[in-house]
Design a protein around this motif. Sequence first.
Motif, PDB file in Angstrom:
ATOM      1  N   VAL A 197       9.072  -0.186 -11.086  1.00  0.00           N
ATOM      2  CA  VAL A 197       9.180   0.076  -9.449  1.00  0.00           C
ATOM      3  C   VAL A 197       8.177   0.859  -9.200  1.00  0.00           C
ATOM      4  O   VAL A 197       7.664   1.893  -9.640  1.00  0.00           O
ATOM      5  N   CYS A 198       7.304   0.600  -8.136  1.00  0.00           N
ATOM      6  CA  CYS A 198       6.214   1.276  -7.801  1.00  0.00           C
ATOM      7  C   CYS A 198       6.707   2.406  -6.699  1.00  0.00           C
ATOM      8  O   CYS A 198       7.768   2.398  -6.418  1.00  0.00           O
ATOM      9  N   ARG A 199       5.907   3.395  -6.492  1.00  0.00           N
ATOM     10  CA  ARG A 199       6.311   4.581  -5.598  1.00  0.00           C
ATOM     11  C   ARG A 199       6.513   3.967  -4.204  1.00  0.00           C
ATOM     12  O   ARG A 199       6.969   4.645  -3.275  1.00  0.00           O
ATOM     13  N   CYS A 200       5.946   2.821  -3.976  1.00  0.00           N
ATOM     14  CA  CYS A 200       5.991   2.371  -2.474  1.00  0.00           C
ATOM     15  C   CYS A 200       7.578   1.638  -2.303  1.00  0.00           C
ATOM     16  O   CYS A 200       7.949   1.255  -1.162  1.00  0.00           O
ATOM     17  N   GLY A 201       8.221   1.380  -3.595  1.00  0.00           N
ATOM     18  CA  GLY A 201       9.521   0.767  -3.388  1.00  0.00           C
ATOM     19  C   GLY A 201       9.530  -0.554  -3.907  1.00  0.00           C
ATOM     20  O   GLY A 201      10.639  -1.144  -4.329  1.00  0.00           O
ATOM     21  N   GLY A 250       6.301  -4.146  -9.461  1.00  0.00           N
ATOM     22  CA  GLY A 250       5.051  -5.017 -10.177  1.00  0.00           C
ATOM     23  C   GLY A 250       3.855  -4.789  -9.160  1.00  0.00           C
ATOM     24  O   GLY A 250       2.787  -5.448  -9.477  1.00  0.00           O
ATOM     25  N   CYS A 251       3.702  -3.771  -8.616  1.00  0.00           N
ATOM     26  CA  CYS A 251       2.336  -3.392  -7.836  1.00  0.00           C
ATOM     27  C   CYS A 251       1.107  -2.841  -8.923  1.00  0.00           C
ATOM     28  O   CYS A 251       1.619  -2.292  -9.968  1.00  0.00           O
ATOM     29  N   LEU A 252      -0.026  -3.507  -8.477  1.00  0.00           N
ATOM     30  CA  LEU A 252      -1.051  -3.084  -9.367  1.00  0.00           C
ATOM     31  C   LEU A 252      -1.164  -1.515  -9.783  1.00  0.00           C
ATOM     32  O   LEU A 252      -1.289  -1.287 -11.105  1.00  0.00           O
ATOM     33  N   GLY A 278      -3.841  -1.171  -4.081  1.00  0.00           N
ATOM     34  CA  GLY A 278      -2.877  -0.404  -5.107  1.00  0.00           C
ATOM     35  C   GLY A 278      -1.663  -1.498  -5.140  1.00  0.00           C
ATOM     36  O   GLY A 278      -0.849  -1.192  -6.122  1.00  0.00           O
ATOM     37  N   HIS A 279      -1.070  -1.973  -3.764  1.00  0.00           N
ATOM     38  CA  HIS A 279      -0.081  -2.408  -3.754  1.00  0.00           C
ATOM     39  C   HIS A 279       0.004  -3.883  -3.659  1.00  0.00           C
ATOM     40  O   HIS A 279       1.093  -4.496  -3.191  1.00  0.00           O
ATOM     41  N   VAL A 280      -0.935  -4.784  -4.253  1.00  0.00           N
ATOM     42  CA  VAL A 280      -0.885  -6.007  -4.382  1.00  0.00           C
ATOM     43  C   VAL A 280      -0.036  -6.314  -5.553  1.00  0.00           C
ATOM     44  O   VAL A 280      -0.063  -5.650  -6.563  1.00  0.00           O
TER      45      VAL A 280
HETATM   46 ZN    ZN Z   1       3.392  -0.312  -4.640  1.00  0.00          ZN
END
Ligand code: ZN
Length: 425
Positions: A265-269, A272-274, A255-257
């Motif tokens: 912005v993704c929840r991982c910080g 542009g994450c998938l 999910g974070h590629v």
């Molecule tokens: Zn992410």
Amino acid sequence: LSEAREGHVISSSGADVAETPSDLDARKQVLHAVRVLGARSRNDVATATGLGRAAVGQRLTELSAAGLIEDAGSGPSTGGRPPRRLRFRAEAGHILVADLGATSIDVAVADLSSGILAHRAEEADIAAGPHRVLERVESLFDELGREVPAGYGPLWGIGIGVPGPVDFNAGRPVSPPIMPGWDGHPIREQLSQRHGVPVWVDNDVNIRALGEWRRGIAMGHGNVVWIKVGTGIGAGLISNGVLHRGADGAAGDVGHVPVVDEGVVCRCGNIGCLEALAGGGALARDADMAARSGRSQWLADALERDGVLTAKSVALGASHGDAVCVELLQRSARLIGHMLATVVNLLNPSLVVIGGGVSHAGNLFLATIRETVYRRSLPLATRALQIELSGLGEDAGVIGAATMVADELLGAGLDLLPASVAAAG
Ligand SMILES: [Zn+2]
């Protein structure tokens, strides 16, 4: 069977004779042949394990003394004396499992073949933290424990799935992005202290991959990618008959590629994450924008009617022919397909299984993923590749957690991939 409670189910009933590793290995192999590979006669077991008839007979006697295998009467004769039929006693013990999602708890009691005997599902917030969530799991376990049918053996183990990375050997979550308060929480110790049985913890996608492999459409495949498309996106990887967890439990975190290097912005910080572009949360967000900007009257009506838009609203809109919903679903499926094309080139699986809430979005979603993967992967890697929806449905998580416990408890492990399975994969 008190030995089983301490984790050596298949240890010999003889007390003080030292066991050699090969004795134990042989028993594991014989049990695996009957339990997992479906061997039904002594000949089947001998073929599956490569052990001699005398060795097979001795191990079967031991396993039968331990209550794990029984004689199920005579099989069909092939001329001469009919063979005795063997049966794994899935009712020898029972397993309690909980599959924790971002917004749900699923608990179940299962037999040793991951057959679900009773199941409860309810809404919950994983962000409420381990104390409140596990307290609720405990009271649901108490309820379910009273529903174990007569004739089933005692509790043998507990399995927990969580929506984040896990240190599998320690039984603890590791820096889970959507589970505040859970980092390093000793789930195993907490539950095993109370119940006095072994506890295993893994992430929700790994257990689904395991369940699909033992009981679903991935049976017989040695190389499988199980991808969950829900609010988030993640993958469980079975490679050469082994669940691949990685050095730190983070394998399959697809999910974070990075897909683009700008924008959301993704929840991982990261940016542009998938997952931030193609997951269920992204579909809901983009649908909301389309409704409010007037681009889709269908979504605007749905928003007014339901108060909130979800990935399900988008799937429903697409099935009604709304052009914006179709476009959103196809974009999500194409992005996931691009990522999967890379994974397919890297791992050369024979099967990709798509599960999770968004996987029910309809044929368009699956067809677009398939088309993208076949177009973007190397021909050799897709020659025999199947891409299918999960066959386990709503029970995928609890079946998977029970499978994890049974596999660990019964000692076959995932390192044992007999030739017959390898050939099928
Ligand atoms: Zn992410």
